[in-house]
Write an enzyme that holds these catalytic residues in place. Sequence first.
Site, short mmCIF file in Angstrom:
data_model
loop_
_atom_site.label_atom_id
_atom_site.label_comp_id
_atom_site.label_asym_id
_atom_site.label_seq_id
_atom_site.Cartn_x
_atom_site.Cartn_y
_atom_site.Cartn_z
N ASP A 189 0.79 -1.23 0.00
CA ASP A 189 0.00 0.00 0.00
C ASP A 189 0.82 1.28 0.00
O ASP A 189 0.26 2.36 -0.23
CB ASP A 189 -0.95 0.01 1.20
CG ASP A 189 -2.14 -0.91 1.00
OD1 ASP A 189 -2.80 -1.26 1.98
OD2 ASP A 189 -2.40 -1.29 -0.16
N HIS B 289 -0.29 -7.98 -0.33
CA HIS B 289 -1.60 -8.61 -0.18
C HIS B 289 -2.41 -8.45 -1.46
O HIS B 289 -2.13 -7.60 -2.30
CB HIS B 289 -2.36 -8.00 1.01
CG HIS B 289 -2.55 -6.52 0.89
ND1 HIS B 289 -1.53 -5.62 1.16
CD2 HIS B 289 -3.62 -5.76 0.51
CE1 HIS B 289 -1.97 -4.38 0.96
NE2 HIS B 289 -3.23 -4.45 0.57
N ARG C 171 -19.47 -8.37 -2.66
CA ARG C 171 -18.62 -8.23 -1.46
C ARG C 171 -18.46 -6.75 -1.15
O ARG C 171 -18.00 -5.97 -1.98
CB ARG C 171 -17.25 -8.86 -1.72
CG ARG C 171 -16.17 -8.56 -0.69
CD ARG C 171 -14.81 -8.91 -1.30
NE ARG C 171 -13.68 -8.74 -0.42
CZ ARG C 171 -13.00 -7.61 -0.27
NH1 ARG C 171 -13.38 -6.51 -0.93
NH2 ARG C 171 -11.95 -7.56 0.53
#
Length: 712
Positions: free
Chosen positions: A551, A621, A631
């Site tokens: 990130d 990730h 979702r």
Amino acid sequence: MASLLCLCLCLLLAAATSPGRLVPYDLLYADGVRAYFARDWGRAAELLQRALHSYAGLRAARRACRASCRREAAFLGGPPGAGAWEAALFGRVLQRADCLQHCLGSRLGAAPSAHRASHAIRRDFEQREPYNYLQVAFFQLKKLDQAVSAAHTFFVANPQHLQMREDIEKYRRMSGVKSDNFRDLEATPHWEAYEAGVQHYDADEYVQAVARLEESLTEALSALEECRALCEGPWEGEDEEEEEEMQPGLYEAIAAHYIQVLKCRQQCVLEIATKPGRISATEDFIPSHLDLLQFAYDQVGNQALAAECAASYLLFYPTDEPMLEKMKEYRTELGEDTAVTARESIQHYVQRSLMEKKLIYYAVEHLGGTFNDPDLWTPDELIPENLKEKHREDQEKQKQETLDVEEGEKRGPLPFEGIAVTMDSRRMNGTQRVVFDRVLTESECKDLLRLTKAAGEAGDGYRARRSPHTPHERFEGLTILKAMQLAQNGDVDWRDAKLLLQASEKSRKIIESYFTPGKKLHFSFTHLVCRTAVDEKQEGRMDLSHPVHADNCLLDPEGQECWKEPPAYVYRDYSGILYLNDDFQGGGLFFTEMDTVTVTAEVHPKCGRLVAFSSGKENPHGVWAVSRGRRCAIALWYTHSQEHAEQERVKAEKLMEQRAVEQNRPDGEDHGSRSSSEFPVPSGGARPTSRRHKPGSDRTQHPKELRARDEF
């Protein structure tokens, strides 16, 4: 092709039945791999199968010969008056060596030294690497059933292998592939029985649990003996190119090799207690069988066998208070005159293990070296006095290494009651990772989901691109400011918009208190996002919902680096995802190594679950594909840099304050029908509960074509 298959079968049959020469498995393996890369699939399949057969045959021969020669050339019970101790001892040693050479030579058809493979080759076979090649060869040969079995066998031991995970998923979708093709060709009986026994135990089906746990214990002890027999192999020096003058003398060499064998035998309990594909062994594997069996036998009314299991368990932990209390109860029920003794197999196991530990600790004390004791039950009095301090230091060091990250993360109490830490960094095989549960209630999740349906915009945050990550999903998002503006215009309920503000702030406080107590975390970006599977585009899908990335840096898997430079958001320090639902397929979060393909942990979404982690290269990730349904989650990024704080949030909070003034409620609280939406007041922290028994199980899943990209 038929003649080739016939030839392969004849060769395998001959190898299985003939007592002739066994070709070394490393040579067969090398030839098989060469044929594989030459795309000679038939020859590759034949050679790789022969290599696996040779490897199994070599291990079987070693086990059988060592057992046979232990009887034929026993060290104790030799003829009386054998002379001086040296002749008596080494005479038997030479006889044992001669017996082994003769036995192995007759079984293998060649000198045993011809079968000494390199460490790299041995590791490949231990990790089932030949099956990786075999499944491709069988697939090319149109032998789907054998390809599936080979793939499944490899995958069981290597669940983090992403390419094989994809291949398994492809096989599942292929016509002609049956469910029973997915079988483990190297399955260990004790693990199958153990897991079945634990499932029965957890379901309170104690009669079935007893049968399977007894089977597991028997098979585990048998596997332990086989592992111990294989320890009596060649000397494994730390440096294979050790200088000749550095070689030890006769007695030092004998002692060093013998202690190596003893240490190997001690580690066998970890080998049988480690399920294929796992890194860590099941703690107290043998004692846990007895603990479970004791309880199960008591539940089915067989107090005699329950008492026997309790007595056996006490051999490992003689001061265990709960078990001592159970023993008193059993003696009372059975009568004081009834003799209760531990099982002979367990007595033998414990006595032998203690004897070996005593010799190892003597060697460590007087000859040097180290010993990582695999057992938690080793008596303190067995350890030499001058090693106890070192032993305690080693234990403390191991504990400290395990707890360093945890202690660093748990420096502050959680600011809300009822929140549970369900996974920490240790359980997630990484650093600066944590999962909290019960951050939101079911009703709060429903209200936020209602907000997504009312206000979510396709492609929000991605220049209106409806499918920014994958064409197989539709992306919708809502920023915190947009939610407040819609509420101000009357397009959505003010309470829903306020809940989004509250939920994200609650998450920030939790993450700040857990990771950086005393150091302010500012919002960097807040995004309510939904990913919806496009039904007509799921056939043959192999990509991810979101590729693997970090990130705050640009991930470079080949260089094993992550570059903190634009366009990465280098100022982000922590990330979080607050899930709102679980009524969809796929969509779980997973972490990887820097290579972006080795999965280290997974998080399955559910309402109120918050996963948080540091934003750097330590936490690459991605998100598995959402294959069905929708979702939704609140994506959160935080920074220690106030200058990079989220300005839209400041504006959103001002709009909320204006609303509060208009409603004549300075705190901005709306007292409607949302009693369940009010967040708990801060407290001293949550303590998750745990049980002593009833182990659970982990599951893993899969990606493909992984590339580096920041979230936004």
